[in-house]
Design a protein around this motif. Structure first.
Motif, PDB file in Angstrom:
ATOM      1  N   TYR A 103       2.114   4.289   7.751  1.00 32.91           N
ATOM      2  CA  TYR A 103       1.132   4.243   8.841  1.00 32.91           C
ATOM      3  C   TYR A 103      -0.199   4.881   8.451  1.00 32.91           C
ATOM      4  CZ  TYR A 103       4.320   2.467  12.421  1.00 32.91           C
ATOM      5  OH  TYR A 103       5.156   1.680  13.159  1.00 32.91           O
ATOM      6  N   ASP A 104      -0.178   5.806   7.516  1.00 36.64           N
ATOM      7  CA  ASP A 104      -1.410   6.460   7.056  1.00 36.64           C
ATOM      8  C   ASP A 104      -2.102   5.542   6.051  1.00 36.64           C
ATOM      9  OD1 ASP A 104      -3.426   8.182   6.318  1.00 36.64           O
ATOM     10  OD2 ASP A 104      -2.132   9.457   5.066  1.00 36.64           O
ATOM     11  N   ILE A 105      -2.758   4.528   6.547  1.00 39.17           N
ATOM     12  CA  ILE A 105      -3.291   3.463   5.703  1.00 39.17           C
ATOM     13  C   ILE A 105      -4.336   3.978   4.719  1.00 39.17           C
ATOM     14  CG2 ILE A 105      -4.576   1.289   5.728  1.00 39.17           C
ATOM     15  CD1 ILE A 105      -3.291   0.709   8.461  1.00 39.17           C
ATOM     16  N   ASN A 106      -5.223   4.846   5.152  1.00 37.03           N
ATOM     17  CA  ASN A 106      -6.292   5.312   4.251  1.00 37.03           C
ATOM     18  C   ASN A 106      -5.908   6.554   3.454  1.00 37.03           C
ATOM     19  OD1 ASN A 106      -6.442   7.414   6.075  1.00 37.03           O
ATOM     20  ND2 ASN A 106      -8.504   6.906   6.841  1.00 37.03           N
ATOM     21  N   LYS A 107      -4.661   7.010   3.613  1.00 40.47           N
ATOM     22  CA  LYS A 107      -4.099   8.113   2.817  1.00 40.47           C
ATOM     23  C   LYS A 107      -4.909   9.403   2.925  1.00 40.47           C
ATOM     24  CE  LYS A 107      -1.234   4.982   1.622  1.00 40.47           C
ATOM     25  NZ  LYS A 107      -0.060   4.817   2.516  1.00 40.47           N
ATOM     26  N   ASP A 108      -5.380   9.697   4.135  1.00 42.52           N
ATOM     27  CA  ASP A 108      -6.115  10.952   4.334  1.00 42.52           C
ATOM     28  C   ASP A 108      -5.217  12.050   4.894  1.00 42.52           C
ATOM     29  OD1 ASP A 108      -5.730  10.060   6.913  1.00 42.52           O
ATOM     30  OD2 ASP A 108      -7.837  10.232   7.530  1.00 42.52           O
ATOM     31  N   ASP A 127      -3.063  -1.185  13.679  1.00 44.86           N
ATOM     32  CA  ASP A 127      -3.022  -2.174  12.595  1.00 44.86           C
ATOM     33  C   ASP A 127      -1.577  -2.464  12.177  1.00 44.86           C
ATOM     34  OD1 ASP A 127      -5.752  -2.435  12.543  1.00 44.86           O
ATOM     35  OD2 ASP A 127      -6.056  -1.067  10.856  1.00 44.86           O
ATOM     36  N   ILE A 128      -0.776  -1.410  12.038  1.00 41.29           N
ATOM     37  CA  ILE A 128       0.618  -1.597  11.616  1.00 41.29           C
ATOM     38  C   ILE A 128       1.421  -2.287  12.712  1.00 41.29           C
ATOM     39  CG2 ILE A 128       2.749  -0.450  10.932  1.00 41.29           C
ATOM     40  CD1 ILE A 128       0.693  -0.319   8.763  1.00 41.29           C
ATOM     41  N   VAL A 129       1.283  -1.817  13.932  1.00 37.55           N
ATOM     42  CA  VAL A 129       2.045  -2.407  15.039  1.00 37.55           C
ATOM     43  C   VAL A 129       1.644  -3.864  15.248  1.00 37.55           C
ATOM     44  CG1 VAL A 129       2.460  -2.302  17.525  1.00 37.55           C
ATOM     45  CG2 VAL A 129       2.467  -0.213  16.169  1.00 37.55           C
ATOM     46  N   LYS A 130       0.361  -4.161  15.112  1.00 35.89           N
ATOM     47  CA  LYS A 130      -0.103  -5.546  15.253  1.00 35.89           C
ATOM     48  C   LYS A 130       0.505  -6.416  14.156  1.00 35.89           C
ATOM     49  CE  LYS A 130      -2.835  -8.748  17.053  1.00 35.89           C
ATOM     50  NZ  LYS A 130      -2.683  -9.845  16.087  1.00 35.89           N
ATOM     51  N   ALA A 131       0.606  -5.881  12.949  1.00 34.96           N
ATOM     52  CA  ALA A 131       1.209  -6.642  11.853  1.00 34.96           C
ATOM     53  C   ALA A 131       2.680  -6.919  12.129  1.00 34.96           C
ATOM     54  CB  ALA A 131       1.052  -5.883  10.537  1.00 34.96           C
ATOM     55  N   ILE A 132       3.372  -5.923  12.705  1.00 30.70           N
ATOM     56  CA  ILE A 132       4.777  -6.110  13.071  1.00 30.70           C
ATOM     57  C   ILE A 132       4.888  -7.153  14.179  1.00 30.70           C
ATOM     58  CG2 ILE A 132       6.812  -4.978  14.066  1.00 30.70           C
ATOM     59  CD1 ILE A 132       5.705  -2.363  12.763  1.00 30.70           C
ATOM     60  N   ASN A 156       0.816  -1.197   0.000  1.00 29.28           N
ATOM     61  CA  ASN A 156       0.000   0.000   0.000  1.00 29.28           C
ATOM     62  C   ASN A 156       0.861   1.263   0.000  1.00 29.28           C
ATOM     63  OD1 ASN A 156      -2.627   1.232   0.109  1.00 29.28           O
ATOM     64  ND2 ASN A 156      -2.289   1.696   2.267  1.00 29.28           N
ATOM     65  N   ALA A 157       1.989   1.215   0.722  1.00 26.72           N
ATOM     66  CA  ALA A 157       2.895   2.367   0.774  1.00 26.72           C
ATOM     67  C   ALA A 157       3.694   2.505  -0.518  1.00 26.72           C
ATOM     68  CB  ALA A 157       3.839   2.229   1.961  1.00 26.72           C
ATOM     69  N   PHE A 158       4.082   1.393  -1.123  1.00 25.02           N
ATOM     70  CA  PHE A 158       4.810   1.429  -2.391  1.00 25.02           C
ATOM     71  C   PHE A 158       3.920   1.911  -3.529  1.00 25.02           C
ATOM     72  CE2 PHE A 158       8.108  -0.626  -0.275  1.00 25.02           C
ATOM     73  CZ  PHE A 158       9.187  -0.871  -1.111  1.00 25.02           C
TER      74      PHE A 158
END
Length: 239
Positions: free
Chosen positions: A157-162, A172-177, A119-121
């Motif tokens: 970290y800005d998953i929804n890009k707002d 969500d990111i920390v849980k994935a890590i 998503n970030a790429f």
């Protein structure tokens, strides 16, 4: 909270490609250069020769020249076929984890984290990543300035890009890590460790207590944290 697990992966990928340069130099110098190579050289911190080697590896994995999310996850997993990322002492991948001499490997369950990385790429949100997207991000992560690396991480970290990070996105990111590394550490992290980390860091970063973290708040908070700055500097001189 602030993990550089992808910095480790970017570093290992770059080292792998760099180690092949001498063996493949003659072939690399005569192979067809992708259109816009000179422009990429000007836009990134890679030399023309390095871009040729990176492009060669990219095309080997992605003959079509673009990567969708499923392919990205497969390639991501192939970097560590035995499910383990070596963690050197002081490596950024261990910053999220408690210090322990027994921590020699971080076992990788990376599917969810790979989703957020993709998503970030995918900066244009088209559902695909081109070589230009890939090498631009790699350049920032390996050789960018502190400010560039922090901006890239904010975008992760800005998953929804707002333009903001809310607590749920950070969780969500920390849980994935945590899913990727934390469950396999010694001593084992508690189940509520990600939530505790998020509570602490979000409170620290949300300067005006409005429930969201802006880019400016993120940059200020990270630059005030010595551990984060040391993690970034580890990769400042990768050649």
């Amino acid at each position: 909270m602030f993990s550089h697990s992808f910095l480790d992966i970017a570093w290992w990928y770059y080292q792998y490609q760099r180690d092949k340069i001498e063996d493949e130099l003659e072939m690399t110098m005569v192979c067809h250069r992708p259109e816009g190579l000179e422009q990429l050289e000007a836009q990134t911190n890679f030399t023309k020769r390095e871009l040729q080697v990176l492009y060669r590896g990219f095309k080997n994995e992605c003959p079509s020249g673009v990567v969708n999310e499923d392919t990205f996850k497969q390639i991501y997993a192939q970097f560590f076929p035995h499910g383990a990322l070596p963690c050197l002492e002081g490596s950024p991948c261990v910053e999220f984890l408690p210090p322990s001499p027994a921590l020699l490997f971080c076992l990788v369950d990376a599917s969810t984290y790979a989703h957020y990385l993709f998503n970030a790429f995918d900066t244009t949100q088209t559902g695909s990543v081109k070589f230009e997207d890939f090498v631009t991000a790699l350049s920032i992560l390996l050789r960018g300035t502190v400010h560039e690396k922090l901006r890239w991480t904010f975008n992760l970290y800005d998953i929804n890009k707002d333009g903001y990070i809310n607590k749920e996105e950070m969780m969500d990111i920390v849980k994935a890590i945590y899913d990727m590394m934390g469950k396999y550490t010694y001593p084992v992290l508690k189940e509520d460790t990600p939530r505790q980390h998020v509570d602490v860091f979000f409170q620290k970063m949300d300067k005006n207590k409005d429930g969201i973290v802006t880019l400016d708040e993120f940059l200020e908070s990270c630059q005030e944290d010595d551990n984060i700055m040391r993690s970034l500097q580890l990769f400042q001189n990768v050649m």
